[in-house]
Scaffold this motif. Sequence first.
Motif: not given
Length: 101
Positions: A80-88
């Motif tokens: 989830k953290a990776g998805e959030k960081a990548f979308k950002g």
Amino acid sequence: MAINNPIGNLNKIFDSRIRLGVMSILMVNEEVSFNDLKQMLELTDGNLASHLNTLEENAFLKVHKGFIGRKTNTTYQITKAGEKAFKGHLAALESMIRSIE
């Protein structure tokens, strides 16, 4: 008039085109094996492993080590953290591009 730094919101972890590629693949696949990533990105074992370690150390992906018969099978999944960081990061790229137009 103050000028905003166009690269200020980019995530340095994704500066590498290899890590950008890994994250792009993991965003659209539930999990991907080491060998599949290696083939898709046309990388050597060592090169891919070092970039995967960086992403794992930053909690952007989960590693699952298992076996198929007697052969090891390592798969990767975005967190989830990776998805959030990548979308950002992608949003910051889009914003930067729009500001140049």
